[in-house]
Design a protein around this motif. Sequence first.
Motif, PDB file in Angstrom:
ATOM      1  N   ALA A  29       1.064  -1.165  -0.011  1.00 18.67           N
ATOM      2  CA  ALA A  29       0.098  -0.026   0.090  1.00 18.67           C
ATOM      3  C   ALA A  29       0.821   1.360   0.067  1.00 18.67           C
ATOM      4  N   ALA A  30       2.005   1.126   0.845  1.00 19.51           N
ATOM      5  CA  ALA A  30       2.883   2.344   1.141  1.00 19.51           C
ATOM      6  C   ALA A  30       3.464   2.635  -0.359  1.00 19.51           C
ATOM      7  N   ASP A  31       3.802   1.716  -1.366  1.00 18.91           N
ATOM      8  CA  ASP A  31       4.454   1.671  -2.674  1.00 18.91           C
ATOM      9  C   ASP A  31       3.413   2.430  -3.530  1.00 18.91           C
ATOM     10  N   ALA A  32       2.259   1.793  -3.422  1.00 23.25           N
ATOM     11  CA  ALA A  32       1.305   2.311  -4.240  1.00 23.25           C
ATOM     12  C   ALA A  32       0.704   3.893  -4.060  1.00 23.25           C
ATOM     13  N   ARG A  33       0.700   4.297  -2.885  1.00 23.79           N
ATOM     14  CA  ARG A  33       0.409   5.533  -2.596  1.00 23.79           C
ATOM     15  C   ARG A  33       1.781   6.470  -3.245  1.00 23.79           C
ATOM     16  N   ARG A  34       2.970   6.038  -2.693  1.00 23.74           N
ATOM     17  CA  ARG A  34       4.231   6.756  -3.398  1.00 23.74           C
ATOM     18  C   ARG A  34       4.037   7.021  -4.637  1.00 23.74           C
ATOM     19  N   GLN A  59      -5.346  11.247   3.792  1.00 24.28           N
ATOM     20  CA  GLN A  59      -3.863  11.458   3.635  1.00 24.28           C
ATOM     21  C   GLN A  59      -3.371  12.165   2.062  1.00 24.28           C
ATOM     22  N   ASP A  60      -4.023  11.966   1.191  1.00 22.55           N
ATOM     23  CA  ASP A  60      -3.810  12.885   0.002  1.00 22.55           C
ATOM     24  C   ASP A  60      -4.092  14.384   0.170  1.00 22.55           C
ATOM     25  N   SER A  61      -5.162  14.680   0.956  1.00 21.98           N
ATOM     26  CA  SER A  61      -5.377  16.040   1.103  1.00 21.98           C
ATOM     27  C   SER A  61      -4.190  16.800   1.887  1.00 21.98           C
ATOM     28  N   VAL A  62      -3.618  16.012   2.708  1.00 16.55           N
ATOM     29  CA  VAL A  62      -2.633  16.436   3.697  1.00 16.55           C
ATOM     30  C   VAL A  62      -1.205  16.668   2.675  1.00 16.55           C
ATOM     31  N   VAL A  88      -5.832  16.731   8.971  1.00 19.82           N
ATOM     32  CA  VAL A  88      -5.536  18.050   8.352  1.00 19.82           C
ATOM     33  C   VAL A  88      -4.959  18.900   9.609  1.00 19.82           C
ATOM     34  N   ASP A  89      -5.815  18.824  10.677  1.00 19.70           N
ATOM     35  CA  ASP A  89      -5.241  19.762  11.890  1.00 19.70           C
ATOM     36  C   ASP A  89      -4.183  19.052  12.447  1.00 19.70           C
ATOM     37  N   GLN A  90      -3.878  18.186  12.396  1.00 22.76           N
ATOM     38  CA  GLN A  90      -2.740  17.214  13.345  1.00 22.76           C
ATOM     39  C   GLN A  90      -1.475  17.757  12.267  1.00 22.76           C
ATOM     40  N   ALA A  91      -1.588  17.818  11.072  1.00 23.28           N
ATOM     41  CA  ALA A  91      -0.531  18.085  10.175  1.00 23.28           C
ATOM     42  C   ALA A  91      -0.316  19.586  10.052  1.00 23.28           C
ATOM     43  N   GLY A  92      -1.117  20.478  10.744  1.00 22.33           N
ATOM     44  CA  GLY A  92      -0.887  21.752  10.821  1.00 22.33           C
ATOM     45  C   GLY A  92      -1.081  22.595   9.463  1.00 22.33           C
ATOM     46  N   VAL A  93      -1.956  21.965   8.505  1.00 23.21           N
ATOM     47  CA  VAL A  93      -2.236  22.457   7.219  1.00 23.21           C
ATOM     48  C   VAL A  93      -3.737  22.798   7.138  1.00 23.21           C
ATOM     49  N   GLY A  94      -4.437  23.219   8.297  1.00 25.63           N
ATOM     50  CA  GLY A  94      -5.892  23.409   8.321  1.00 25.63           C
ATOM     51  C   GLY A  94      -6.277  24.730   7.434  1.00 25.63           C
ATOM     52  N   SER A  95      -5.128  25.574   7.435  1.00 26.59           N
ATOM     53  CA  SER A  95      -5.653  26.902   6.597  1.00 26.59           C
ATOM     54  C   SER A  95      -5.704  26.662   5.363  1.00 26.59           C
ATOM     55  N   ALA A  96      -5.122  25.604   4.767  1.00 21.72           N
ATOM     56  CA  ALA A  96      -5.170  25.398   3.212  1.00 21.72           C
ATOM     57  C   ALA A  96      -6.119  24.393   2.863  1.00 21.72           C
ATOM     58  N   VAL A  97      -6.938  23.859   3.684  1.00 20.04           N
ATOM     59  CA  VAL A  97      -8.070  22.806   3.343  1.00 20.04           C
ATOM     60  C   VAL A  97      -9.260  23.157   3.906  1.00 20.04           C
ATOM     61  N   ILE A  98     -10.210  23.046   3.032  1.00 18.64           N
ATOM     62  CA  ILE A  98     -11.613  23.037   3.484  1.00 18.64           C
ATOM     63  C   ILE A  98     -12.013  21.532   3.421  1.00 18.64           C
ATOM     64  N   LEU A 122      -8.997  15.520  -8.128  1.00 22.14           N
ATOM     65  CA  LEU A 122      -8.508  14.174  -7.719  1.00 22.14           C
ATOM     66  C   LEU A 122      -9.269  13.200  -7.310  1.00 22.14           C
ATOM     67  N   LEU A 123      -9.564  12.133  -7.756  1.00 21.00           N
ATOM     68  CA  LEU A 123     -10.402  10.857  -7.760  1.00 21.00           C
ATOM     69  C   LEU A 123      -9.333   9.717  -7.438  1.00 21.00           C
ATOM     70  N   GLY A 124      -8.822   9.772  -6.174  1.00 22.88           N
ATOM     71  CA  GLY A 124      -7.726   8.712  -5.551  1.00 22.88           C
ATOM     72  C   GLY A 124      -8.226   7.825  -5.180  1.00 22.88           C
ATOM     73  N   PHE A 125      -7.649   6.508  -5.480  1.00 27.89           N
ATOM     74  CA  PHE A 125      -7.866   5.088  -4.989  1.00 27.89           C
ATOM     75  C   PHE A 125      -9.506   4.598  -5.042  1.00 27.89           C
TER      76      PHE A 125
END
Length: 268
Positions: A29-34, A59-62, A88-98, A122-125
Amino acid sequence: MTEDTKAVAAAFDGLSHGYAASFIDNELAADARRRAHMVYARSFHAPALIADVGCGPGQDSVWLARHGFQVLAVDCSPSMIAMARQAVDQAGVGSAVITWQGDGFAPGRLPEIAGQLLDGVLLGFGPLNFVSDLEQALRNIRAAMRPGGVAVVSALSSRCAWDLMWHLATGRGIAPRWHRSPQTVRISDVDCPISYWSARQLIHAANRFFHLLNVTAVGSIAPPPYADPLMDRLPTARRTLCRWDERLQQTRLAAAIADMLWLELRAR
């Protein structure tokens, strides 16, 4: 939401508790996401506004937000969108994501929530596996985008060689995805409609609304992520299979037998 979308939302609500954790320490799964992230990096250009439709636990939004994008993270599952907001909040990128809980394929809803036409989608996975009318879904996605914008779409394919071999080897008969779509699958005690698409079907449905830029096949040589516990016993073989899978990812043969297909599309 349609009744089918409500069923998908209920099913993924039931999966949400252990969904993200199920991919931790899963090397396949990690290789597919990379490799998916390599597609995003090639297709999208910051600071574009990208809708991550079917964002799941985020994960992809972050990843997009960390790489300078403005993101509209969308999922029909209330539990998944709550997990995405937490990520998103834990990653500290909340200001960039709705974040928005709703049907990302509903006509007109994405630009209404974003306040403008989108630079990319993006229509991921695999969210396209949960639509019954592929052409209509892509028409609605195109209508949400500005001309020249890029969509990266993915789907579990209808002819995964590994999936067929896995089901036959374990005595389960022909793999469900080799049967005619749409089908009904049981997820979290909920009956969900699901459709598996070939590369030809995806390209044909997209052709009226998009120019095809690229097709990337994942899982033609390397097995799908559900086989990772078995491959833990064969780590050298797993690395070798993943390496060859990546080398062959843009061949027609790989697209014909892969687990997942990724299409890069430019809006007409």
